[in-house]
Enzyme design. Structure first.
Site, short mmCIF file in Angstrom:
data_model
loop_
_atom_site.label_atom_id
_atom_site.label_comp_id
_atom_site.label_asym_id
_atom_site.label_seq_id
_atom_site.Cartn_x
_atom_site.Cartn_y
_atom_site.Cartn_z
N ARG A 222 -0.07 1.39 3.63
CA ARG A 222 -0.95 0.36 3.09
C ARG A 222 -0.60 -0.96 3.77
O ARG A 222 0.54 -1.18 4.17
CB ARG A 222 -0.76 0.23 1.56
CG ARG A 222 -1.42 1.34 0.76
CD ARG A 222 -2.94 1.28 0.82
NE ARG A 222 -3.59 2.34 0.07
CZ ARG A 222 -4.11 3.43 0.62
NH1 ARG A 222 -4.05 3.64 1.91
NH2 ARG A 222 -4.73 4.33 -0.13
N HIS A 270 -8.98 1.61 9.01
CA HIS A 270 -8.60 2.54 7.93
C HIS A 270 -9.27 3.91 8.14
O HIS A 270 -10.08 4.36 7.32
CB HIS A 270 -8.98 1.97 6.55
CG HIS A 270 -8.20 2.63 5.44
ND1 HIS A 270 -7.88 2.00 4.27
CD2 HIS A 270 -7.68 3.89 5.31
CE1 HIS A 270 -7.20 2.82 3.48
NE2 HIS A 270 -7.07 3.99 4.10
P1 NDP Z 1 3.41 11.42 -1.39
O1 NDP Z 1 3.58 10.91 -2.76
O2 NDP Z 1 3.19 12.88 -1.19
O3 NDP Z 1 4.74 11.04 -0.55
C1 NDP Z 1 5.31 9.78 -0.62
C2 NDP Z 1 6.62 9.80 0.16
O4 NDP Z 1 7.15 8.46 0.19
C3 NDP Z 1 7.69 10.69 -0.48
O5 NDP Z 1 8.45 11.35 0.49
C4 NDP Z 1 8.56 9.67 -1.23
O6 NDP Z 1 9.91 10.06 -1.41
C5 NDP Z 1 8.49 8.50 -0.27
N1 NDP Z 1 8.84 7.26 -0.96
C6 NDP Z 1 8.22 6.67 -2.02
N2 NDP Z 1 8.90 5.57 -2.41
C7 NDP Z 1 9.96 5.47 -1.58
C8 NDP Z 1 11.05 4.58 -1.49
N3 NDP Z 1 11.19 3.55 -2.34
N4 NDP Z 1 11.97 4.78 -0.54
C9 NDP Z 1 11.86 5.82 0.32
N5 NDP Z 1 10.86 6.72 0.29
C10 NDP Z 1 9.93 6.54 -0.66
O7 NDP Z 1 2.28 10.58 -0.71
P2 NDP Z 1 1.30 11.02 0.49
O8 NDP Z 1 2.13 11.54 1.60
O9 NDP Z 1 0.21 11.88 -0.03
O10 NDP Z 1 0.63 9.61 0.89
C11 NDP Z 1 1.40 8.51 1.30
C12 NDP Z 1 0.52 7.29 1.48
O11 NDP Z 1 -0.25 7.40 2.67
C13 NDP Z 1 -0.55 7.07 0.42
O12 NDP Z 1 -0.02 6.50 -0.75
C14 NDP Z 1 -1.50 6.13 1.12
O13 NDP Z 1 -1.08 4.81 0.92
C15 NDP Z 1 -1.33 6.49 2.59
N6 NDP Z 1 -2.54 7.12 3.14
C16 NDP Z 1 -3.22 6.48 4.14
C17 NDP Z 1 -4.35 7.04 4.70
C18 NDP Z 1 -5.08 6.35 5.82
O14 NDP Z 1 -6.20 6.75 6.16
N7 NDP Z 1 -4.50 5.34 6.43
C19 NDP Z 1 -4.87 8.33 4.24
C20 NDP Z 1 -4.09 8.92 3.20
C21 NDP Z 1 -2.96 8.34 2.69
P3 NDP Z 1 10.27 11.37 -2.26
O15 NDP Z 1 9.89 12.54 -1.39
O16 NDP Z 1 11.72 11.27 -2.46
O17 NDP Z 1 9.46 11.32 -3.53
#
Ligand code: NDP
Length: 307
Positions: A222, A270
């Site tokens: 984001r 995006h």
């Molecule tokens: P998930 O919830 O599946 O994965 C999130 C990951 O981020 C997990 O591995 C999580 O750790 C990690 N994480 C969260 N908080 C922290 C932190 N404080 N420190 C370290 N690691 C952290 O999300 P998705 O993979 O499905 O999506 C991720 C993001 O991608 C979405 O929220 C969206 O913003 C973005 N996105 C962008 C798109 C685009 O077109 N540009 C399209 C789709 C998504 P843990 O495994 O330990 O929980």
């Protein structure tokens, strides 16, 4: 009859929902004919206050992996579960985008493109891919597919997540202290994090100053993950080679924004991973089936974790 309220301008959703959910009446916002019957809502950037007024709303489905576009509406009752879109086709698309941007730099396409314009043939010296390291921030649905993609090309891969992960052939890190040891090792750094209180502004002065000289930053998480002023001042200090930005706090990115003119910044609209109704409808159907069969819902947004 049970209804689903669709709040999206993408009318392809209508035909897909009707075809795959024949027992559910689809109401397309702003035309709400039977508010009492609406149990499900499928939304992108819902208009504030609308969902809170639906007396029988049971589940909200996000048209997107992120749910920040829904949370902006603070009137939505907190007990209604919000389901994050989980569409394997979208994950693949995002990983393709990540690969496209990495290879753009890795294979020197910018120079080749300029040479094309001048009809210049310059032989290239190929880089030995295993000697280059891709770091992925976020190892969830999307990050893990990016990791696979990068490994399949032969890059060395590092990954960072909140909880420690054990992934084949990937050196993993967790927590902010370990991030500090990971950043200086990345030739390519891809941010695939969700936006939370902890991850907001994660690309800041401190993290940028740890980045490797001539490395490339790719943000598909984001826009708020990046502190813009810090990026603009460190891009030449580090110096970074290239920065690909797909997401912004305010979209579309304003024409006056300095990102557009910066020679090292490549803005994309995006587009990394679109949610296509054709494939994403199955995730919605699965969620509704599970709810109606009394099974636990999957991919629920966790308000405590913030993602
Ligand atoms: P998930 O919830 O599946 O994965 C999130 C990951 O981020 C997990 O591995 C999580 O750790 C990690 N994480 C969260 N908080 C922290 C932190 N404080 N420190 C370290 N690691 C952290 O999300 P998705 O993979 O499905 O999506 C991720 C993001 O991608 C979405 O929220 C969206 O913003 C973005 N996105 C962008 C798109 C685009 O077109 N540009 C399209 C789709 C998504 P843990 O495994 O330990 O929980």
């Amino acid at each position: 009859m049970t209804s689903l309220l669709l709040m999206s301008d993408n009318i392809n959703w209508l035909s897909e929902l009707k075809a795959h959910l024949p027992n559910i009446f689809i109401q397309h916002y702003p035309e709400i004919t039977k508010a009492n019957e609406i149990e499900f809502a499928l939304v992108w950037n819902p208009k504030k206050g609308v969902l809170a007024k639906l007396p029988n709303l049971k589940v909200i489905f996000s048209i997107g992996a992120g749910v920040d576009h829904i949370l902006r509406d603070e009137s939505i009752p907190k007990e209604i579960p919000i389901i994050r879109m989980s569409d394997p086709f979208q994950y693949k698309m995002v990983a393709e985008y990540a690969l496209l941007t990495v290879l753009y730099v890795h294979r020197n396409i910018e120079t080749i493109s300029k040479n094309n314009n001048k009809k210049v043939w310059t032989e290239q010296t190929a880089a030995y891919t295993p000697e280059y390291t891709v770091g992925v921030l976020g190892l969830g649905n999307i990050g893990s597919v990016i990791v696979d993609k990068m490994q399949s090309i032969g890059f060395s891969v590092l990954g960072w997540s909140r909880s420690k992960k054990n992934l084949d052939g990937v050196e993993t890190f967790s927590g902010f202290r370990e991030l500090e040891t990971m950043l200086p090792r990345c030739d390519y750094l891809i941010c695939a994090l969700p936006l939370t209180q902890e991850t907001k502004g994660i690309i800041n002065k401190a993290s940028l100053s740890l980045m490797k000289k001539d490395s490339t930053l790719i943000n598909i998480g984001r826009g708020e993950h990046i502190e813009e002023e810090a990026l603009l001042s460190y891009i030449d200090k580090v110096p970074l080679k290239k920065v690909f930005l797909d997401v912004f706090p305010k979209e579309p990115l304003e024409k006056s924004h300095s990102f557009w003119n910066h020679p090292k910044i490549f803005v994309t609209p995006h587009m990394a991973g679109e949610v296509l109704p054709k494939s994403a409808v199955f995730a919605v159907k699965k969620g509704i089936d599970r709810f109606q069969n009394g099974e636990p819902l999957e991919n629920i947004y966790d308000r405590k974790k913030g993602y």
